[in-house]
Design a protein around this motif. Structure first.
Motif, PDB file in Angstrom:
ATOM      1  N   GLY A 156     -10.022  -1.158  -1.202  1.00 48.76           N
ATOM      2  CA  GLY A 156     -10.169  -2.033  -0.042  1.00 48.76           C
ATOM      3  C   GLY A 156      -9.298  -1.890   1.018  1.00 48.76           C
ATOM      4  O   GLY A 156      -8.558  -0.798   1.318  1.00 48.76           O
ATOM      5  N   ASP A 157      -9.088  -2.912   1.998  1.00 50.50           N
ATOM      6  CA  ASP A 157      -8.391  -2.779   3.255  1.00 50.50           C
ATOM      7  C   ASP A 157      -7.144  -3.693   2.866  1.00 50.50           C
ATOM      8  O   ASP A 157      -6.211  -3.758   4.121  1.00 50.50           O
ATOM      9  N   LYS A 158      -6.646  -4.191   1.879  1.00 50.90           N
ATOM     10  CA  LYS A 158      -5.680  -4.849   1.678  1.00 50.90           C
ATOM     11  C   LYS A 158      -4.373  -4.337   2.024  1.00 50.90           C
ATOM     12  O   LYS A 158      -4.392  -3.046   1.481  1.00 50.90           O
ATOM     13  N   GLN A 159      -3.499  -4.833   2.547  1.00 49.60           N
ATOM     14  CA  GLN A 159      -2.012  -4.309   2.534  1.00 49.60           C
ATOM     15  C   GLN A 159      -1.118  -4.296   1.370  1.00 49.60           C
ATOM     16  O   GLN A 159      -0.223  -3.748   1.249  1.00 49.60           O
ATOM     17  N   ARG A 195       0.959  -1.143  -0.048  1.00 48.87           N
ATOM     18  CA  ARG A 195       0.073   0.063   0.060  1.00 48.87           C
ATOM     19  C   ARG A 195       0.767   1.252   0.083  1.00 48.87           C
ATOM     20  O   ARG A 195       0.527   2.246  -0.583  1.00 48.87           O
ATOM     21  N   ASP A 215       0.804   4.037  -2.746  1.00 48.74           N
ATOM     22  CA  ASP A 215       0.439   5.657  -2.485  1.00 48.74           C
ATOM     23  C   ASP A 215       1.644   6.564  -2.917  1.00 48.74           C
ATOM     24  O   ASP A 215       1.350   7.458  -3.863  1.00 48.74           O
ATOM     25  N   SER A 266      -8.464  -2.918  -5.924  1.00 46.52           N
ATOM     26  CA  SER A 266      -7.939  -3.204  -4.625  1.00 46.52           C
ATOM     27  C   SER A 266      -7.668  -2.165  -3.743  1.00 46.52           C
ATOM     28  O   SER A 266      -7.619  -2.323  -2.587  1.00 46.52           O
ATOM     29  N   TYR A 267      -7.047  -0.950  -4.511  1.00 45.43           N
ATOM     30  CA  TYR A 267      -6.661  -0.062  -3.411  1.00 45.43           C
ATOM     31  C   TYR A 267      -7.650   0.575  -2.733  1.00 45.43           C
ATOM     32  O   TYR A 267      -7.292   1.077  -1.351  1.00 45.43           O
TER      33      TYR A 267
END
Lengths: 145, 215
Positions: free
Chosen positions: B126-129, B87, B91, B123-124
């Motif tokens: 969402g909560d996935k790291q 993530r 960013d 997927s960005y």
């Protein structure tokens, strides 16, 4: 790799192919010319069948297999997808050479549009599996004709 | 859809499979021999792959040993092949994309394409790291309508070609030479997907969403 009967047949066919290709066509009628073209194609197909049968028997290698070939005493290698396997002789004399034609691999390792042609008697050959792994094949040098 | 480079999909290295899929017409049935040619493998090795794809719902077996692609088949062709990105990396990449978009707009001549807006989706949001890739939708600001190449105006074709090249190069620049990490779509495609999105650059202009990104 070739059996003796296959080798003899291949050499005979190559001589016939050479003779057919050397036939003067200027004075041939259209029908005769068409027959000559068909005969050349038929001989070429039979040579291909002999070569393809040998590679299938020895290595399970078929059309569309991806190969990397480095002919003996050469510093370059070529990676390509096999389209046809044939046999040829330099100027109709000397030992038989394997004659591969196909499509070259691009820099990213995927099959591209450029054509590939490689002839060899002895070479370091590797085939690529669908998993992306390369497997070296042990190629014995073809006997002299 | 994202594949890791080291994983095998139906026993096939993912880039080889994706290339084989992309070389086919997704609307028409094809034979094992045809697929063998596009993927670069003997027919006998390809048949188990096709059977596995049919079992997973990517293909339908039809008569004469042919296969008909299903709607899922195109997902294989559009899949990215990468190890994904964290993530934090995503960013940082978003900031670079926005900076690139600003740079493109600052240096664009009046007749050249500009970046109207960029949205992020997938997927960005969402909560996935760890993300598969960075899905971006772009709305281009095209200064004038594209002219048809068969227009009677003799300057129409060169202008059309120039504008097409300009649009393509603008989109290419936005990908920052990271084609396996950044997945760039037209904004109209994002709307068609009906997926949530977030604007990260510029302002969306709804009246243009039907034309932009279709170049």
């Amino acid at each position: 790799m070739l059996r003796d009967t296959e080798r003899r047949r291949a050499i005979d066919l190559i001589r016939r192919l050479r003779a057919a290709r050397d036939t003067p066509t200027e004075n041939l009628s259209t029908a005769r010319h068409e027959r000559l073209v068909a005969r050349i194609a038929a001989i070429g197909t039979e040579i291909n069948e002999i070569a393809e049968a040998a590679w299938l028997r020895e290595f399970g290698l078929e059309q569309f297999t991806v190969l990397s070939v480095r002919p003996a005493l050469r510093t370059w290698d070529v990676s390509f997808m096999v389209d046809t396997i044939s046999l040829s002789q330099w100027c109709g004399i000397g030992p038989l050479h394997w004659d591969f034609r196909g499509s070259k691999l691009r820099k990213d390792g995927l099959v591209g549009a450029l054509s590939a042609h490689v002839m060899f008697r002895e070479a370091a050959v590797a085939r690529r599996h669908l998993s992306g792994q390369w497997e070296a094949l042990r190629i014995a040098m073809e006997k002299a004709a | 859809m994202n594949f890791r480079p080291d994983e095998l999909i139906f026993g096939v290295e993912p880039r080889i499979l994706r290339k084989g899929v992309n070389d086919l017409d997704w609307q028409k049935p094809f034979t094992a021999t045809h697929f063998a040619r596009t993927i670069g493998a003997p027919r006998v090795e390809v048949i188990p792959v096709l059977d596995a794809m049919a079992q997973a719902g990517y293909l339908d077996r039809i008569e004469c040993g042919s296969y008909q692609p299903t709607s899922r088949f195109s997902r294989l062709g559009a899949a990215s092949v990468s190890n994904g990105l964290s993530r934090a990396d995503a960013d940082a990449l978003l900031l670079r994309v926005c900076a690139k978009a600003e740079s493109i707009n600052a240096h664009a001549a009046p007749h050249e394409t500009r970046i109207g807006a960029i949205v992020v989706f997938g997927s960005y949001l969402g909560d996935k790291q760890h993300l598969g890739d960075l899905d971006l939708g772009v709305q281009l600001d095209i200064p004038s309508l594209l002219l048809w190449p068969d227009s009677p105006d003799p300057t129409a074709r060169p202008r059309y070609e120039q504008q097409s090249m300009n649009i393509a190069s603008t989109r290419k620049a936005l990908r920052l030479r990271k084609p396996e990490t950044i997945s760039l779509h037209g904004f109209d495609e994002v709307l068609r997907l009906g997926t949530p999105y977030r604007v990260i650059f510029g302002e969306l202009r709804e009246e243009r969403c039907a034309t932009n990104g279709n170049e």
